[in-house]
Design an enzyme around this catalytic site. Structure first.
Site, short mmCIF file in Angstrom:
data_model
loop_
_atom_site.label_atom_id
_atom_site.label_comp_id
_atom_site.label_asym_id
_atom_site.label_seq_id
_atom_site.Cartn_x
_atom_site.Cartn_y
_atom_site.Cartn_z
N SER A 184 -6.89 -9.32 6.10
CA SER A 184 -6.09 -8.73 7.34
C SER A 184 -6.81 -7.60 7.78
O SER A 184 -7.68 -6.83 7.15
CB SER A 184 -4.84 -8.07 6.78
OG SER A 184 -4.21 -7.36 7.45
N TYR A 208 1.02 -4.29 1.06
CA TYR A 208 0.54 -5.39 1.76
C TYR A 208 -0.86 -5.04 1.94
O TYR A 208 -2.08 -5.92 1.78
CB TYR A 208 1.08 -5.85 3.26
CG TYR A 208 0.47 -6.86 3.74
CD1 TYR A 208 0.68 -8.12 3.63
CD2 TYR A 208 -0.18 -6.55 4.80
CE1 TYR A 208 0.07 -8.95 4.17
CE2 TYR A 208 -0.85 -7.56 5.74
CZ TYR A 208 -0.75 -8.70 5.50
OH TYR A 208 -1.38 -9.88 5.92
#
Length: 254
Positions: free
Chosen positions: A147, A160
């Site tokens: 990400s 996350y």
């Protein structure tokens, strides 16, 4: 219609497994690999009605195996079924991830455990079980979907972002250890991709403009942009690339 050639099916004979492949980036990657000749096995939650639809979209000979990756027992059951149905995997795409938005002060143990289990622990178990076969055969591709938050952390997604950074570190570590056995290990890190997960946030015009202004290419990506990058990393064209992170983010990481 012309017969498929080695150039049009560079992954013919390869077996690929993509987690979290019922929609968005995971589904697009699975379709891309199948289009290149690989035999696909995809994963999604057992209660997700989209799993069978995704299987049909990937291809008639694709397999769909339901499992909740937040549950270690279901991960073990999933691995047993992969072994029985495919007899091994050549390309492993770790796409499934859990993302929970919450200010850091309010994060509790359940939210921490859920995200770490899906984003890190389940991925480690899949790697431990499926890469030894790649090493024995002398060819394999491990592609972890990271990400932009590895380098541009979101204030409401502390766990996350941290789990994606940890996944990147794990893949780099493995690249050093598996390379001499013919297995490449890389991370594909998407930026802002127009998927169902981002739909609500990007529906706000002001927020959308703010995010766009932070991207050098001044546009959002699509799942197909990620699929093209994954196909490259899975191909022999990327045989000399390992331990790297390929950002598909329009330059947002700069």
């Amino acid at each position: 219609m012309a017969e498929p050639t080695a150039l049009s099916t560079p992954l013919a004979g390869r077996r690929a497994f993509v987690t979290g492949a019922t929609q968005g980036i995971g589904l697009a990657i699975a379709q891309s690999l199948a289009g290149a000749g690989a035999r696909l096995c995809i994963n999604g939650p057992a209660d997700d009605d989209a799993l069978e639809q995704a299987r049909r979209e990937v291809g008639d000979d694709a397999l769909a195996l339901a499992a909740d990756l937040s549950r270690p027992d279901e991960v073990e059951h999933l691995l047993a079924r992969i072994d029985v149905t495919l007899g091994g995997i050549d390309i492993l795409v770790l796409n499934a991830a859990l993302q929970e938005r919450e200010p850091w002060q309010g994060i509790g143990r359940p939210a921490l455990d859920r995200q770490v289990e899906v984003n890190l622990a389940a991925n480690l178990r899949l790697i431990q079980a499926l890469t030894p076969g790649m090493m024995e055969r002398g060819w394999g591709r491990l592609i972890a979907i990271g990400s932009i938050q590895q380098v541009r952390e979101h204030p409401e997604m502390l766990i996350y972002a941290a789990s994606k950074a940890a996944l990147e570190s794990m893949v780099r570590n493995l690249a050093r250890q598996l390379g001499h056995r013919g297995v490449t290990c890389n991370v594909l890190a998407p930026g802002v991709i127009e998927t169902a997960r981002n739909r609500d946030a990007l529906a706000d015009a002001a927020y959308r403009d703010t995010v766009t202004s932070a991207i050098p290419l001044r546009s959002f990506g699509t799942p197909q942009d990620c699929a093209a990058a994954a196909l490259f990393l899975a191909s022999d064209g990327a045989r000399y690339i390992t331990g790297t992170t390929l950002f598909v983010d329009g330059g947002m990481h700069l």
